[in-house]
Design an enzyme around this catalytic site. Structure first.
Site, PDB file in Angstrom:
ATOM      1  N   ASP A 103      -2.161   2.195  -4.469  1.00  0.00           N
ATOM      2  CA  ASP A 103      -3.379   2.665  -3.846  1.00  0.00           C
ATOM      3  C   ASP A 103      -4.486   1.659  -4.056  1.00  0.00           C
ATOM      4  O   ASP A 103      -4.700   0.855  -4.921  1.00  0.00           O
ATOM      5  CB  ASP A 103      -3.768   4.200  -4.563  1.00  0.00           C
ATOM      6  CG  ASP A 103      -2.768   5.132  -3.882  1.00  0.00           C
ATOM      7  OD1 ASP A 103      -2.152   5.092  -2.957  1.00  0.00           O
ATOM      8  OD2 ASP A 103      -2.952   6.075  -4.911  1.00  0.00           O
ATOM      9  N   HIS A 108       0.867  -1.109  -0.005  1.00  0.00           N
ATOM     10  CA  HIS A 108       0.306   0.041   0.025  1.00  0.00           C
ATOM     11  C   HIS A 108       0.979   1.223  -0.126  1.00  0.00           C
ATOM     12  O   HIS A 108       0.375   2.311  -0.210  1.00  0.00           O
ATOM     13  CB  HIS A 108      -1.066  -0.083   1.315  1.00  0.00           C
ATOM     14  CG  HIS A 108      -2.153   0.651   1.004  1.00  0.00           C
ATOM     15  ND1 HIS A 108      -2.580   1.577   0.071  1.00  0.00           N
ATOM     16  CD2 HIS A 108      -3.469   0.734   1.677  1.00  0.00           C
ATOM     17  CE1 HIS A 108      -3.546   2.041   0.120  1.00  0.00           C
ATOM     18  NE2 HIS A 108      -4.395   1.513   0.892  1.00  0.00           N
TER      19      HIS A 108
END
Length: 500
Positions: free
Chosen positions: A475, A471
């Protein structure tokens, strides 16, 4: 006269250290036979003979630093070798025994691999061996390496027992070959322990990469505990010493791992304790590092496999007849991932410090379970290969992975990974990243489930898909988009042909 020169060492690498010479002046060599091994701070490089003949001169001895294209040695043609060869060979002729000693050496272990563990000896001292007969097996943190006998004769000496660590290019044992081999064996066997007894009295030449690492870390040899033969310091020893110094400097040292809870005596008597293999230790360390170092998250979707299964059933016989390999599901998933990675390039990227490195290629890792543990052979430039090329490479590398025959180079450089837990019956799981990659796709079991299609309940072969991603770089939108594009391509395989 043919010159032996230092080959290209790699981008930005300008010098190396001569680690080991496998031949001596006067030895006969064949074209492409290994002459010596060079060691840089990144890789180990083998130097083959550019031509057949006799090695007449070694210009750069072991331990010397040489630059790219520097002269290492000279080889003369067979006719020129008559004069110089006896000069170098004379000392070897001094012993009265007719047997010639042939060293059994640790073979090249692969890029960046400097040591291995002796797993199994198939022969013992005094045994007769045939040329190319298997002597022992070495285990690295990636692959198993078999060591064949370099000559026929009698194994007179074993320098490293099972379970000990050896370095690349090191000496494993000695074979006496020739007419006097049988007579040499009994005398040599009791002397096998002599090198160990005398080791404390001689100077030890530490690994060149270790010397450089000590200089960079500001450590002396006295501060490092060597684990190589005769206490030789290896690069990994320097890293361990540097880590120990850093830990000691902290005001609050890190807590030790919690000890195992006490076990009842009757239970302990029925337990078996087995040391983890180097491969299993590496798997454990890398998976834990992935969890500690990445902001790992998993997103899920499901795919209707009807389109792929119908297409596969329609063409599998023609495909196998033309290409000589079965049409499986992995080529469809590989192609679908390559297609999705073009739209979401951050899933095919990695973090390097404060930079993001985007890969304009797809080197697809295909996770494979083996008796030794999980390995990930890499299909290089998978985005440029056909279905047939992908299936052939997966089939060939998968077989060699199960046999422990994959080289290190074949398991390095992957930019994205596919893991198929479905072959073991897994219905749903969250795969762990393969660092430094930013994404891994988990495939699962195909299972018939009731689905609503155009307002009707129908039975369809469904598969859950899982994308684990970092992450920090990917995204949620990118991860979901990637998984949706894979789903769309698999549910309508024609999209792959149209690049949609």
């Amino acid at each position: 006269m043919t010159e032996v020169r230092v080959p290209t060492l790699g981008e930005s690498v300008t010098e190396a250290t001569v680690a080991t010479w496998f031949k001596k002046p006067g030895d006969r060599v064949e074209a492409d036979e290994m002459l010596c091994e060079l060691e840089t701070d990144k890789v180990t490089v083998e130097v083959p003979a550019p031509a057949a003949g006799v090695l007449t001169e070694i210009v750069a001895a072991e331990g010397e630093t040489v630059g790219v294209d520097a002269l290492l040695a000279n080889i003369s043609a067979s006719g020129e070798a008559a004069a110089p060869a006896p000069k170098a060979a004379a000392p070897a002729a001094a012993p009265a025994a007719a047997a010639a000693s042939v060293d059994v050496m640790v073979p090249t272990l692969g890029e960046s691999v400097t040591e291995a563990t002796v797993s199994t000896w198939f022969k013992k001292v005094g045994d007769t061996v045939a040329q190319d007969e298997m002597l022992c097996e070495l285990e690295t943190d990636k692959v198993s390496v078999e060591v064949p006998a370099p000559a026929a004769g009698v194994l007179t000496e074993i320098l490293f027992a099972e379970g000990t660590t050896v370095e690349a290019g090191g000496k494993l044992g000695v074979i006496a070959s020739g007419e006097g081999a049988a007579a040499a064996a009994p005398a040599a066997a009791p002397a096998a322990a002599a090198p160990a007894a005398a080791s404390g009295a001689k100077d030890v030449e530490h690994a060149p990469a270790a010397k450089k690492a000590m200089a960079e870390a500001g450590l002396t040899a006295a501060q490092v505990q060597g684990t190589g033969r005769d206490g030789r310091i290896m690069k990994e020893d320097v890293a361990a010493a540097a880590a120990a110094v850093a830990a000691a400097a902290k005001a609050a040292p890190a807590p030790a791992a919690a000890p195992r809870a006490p076990v009842a005596a009757d239970d302990a008597s029925r337990e078996e304790r087995v040391k983890m293999t180097r491969l299993r230790q590496t798997i454990a360390r890398r998976l834990k590092d992935a969890q500690n170092n990445a902001a790992m998250l998993t997103t899920y979707n499901e795919v209707d496999m009807t389109g792929v299964m119908e297409l596969r059933n329609e063409y599998k016989d023609l495909f196998e007849k033309k290409h000589g390999v079965r049409l499986g599901f992995m080529s469809f998933f590989t192609k679908a991932c390559c297609h999705a990675l073009k739209e979401v390039p951050e899933v095919n990227a990695e973090i390097d410090g404060t930079d993001i490195v985007y890969k304009n290629y797809v080197h697809m890792g295909i996770a494979a379970g083996t008796p030794q543990g999980l390995v990930v052979p890499v299909i290089r430039d998978a985005d440029q290969k056909s279905f047939a090329e992908i299936e052939k490479e997966i089939n060939e590398k998968g077989k060699r992975a199960r046999d422990g025959k994959l080289s290190m180079a074949e398991m390095q450089g992957g930019s994205f990974t596919i893991s198929n837990g479905g072959v073991y019956g897994s219905l749903m799981s969250s795969p762990i990243l393969n660092p430094p990659q930013s994404g891994i796709l988990g495939m699962h079991k195909i299972q018939d489930r009731p689905m609503v299609v155009n307002g009707q309940i129908v039975i369809r072969p469904m598969m859950y898909l899982a994308l684990s991603y970092d992450h920090r770089i990917v995204d949620g939108k990118g991860a979901v988009t990637f998984l949706v594009r894979v789903k769309e391509a698999l549910e309508d395989p024609r999209r792959l042909l149209m690049d949609l």
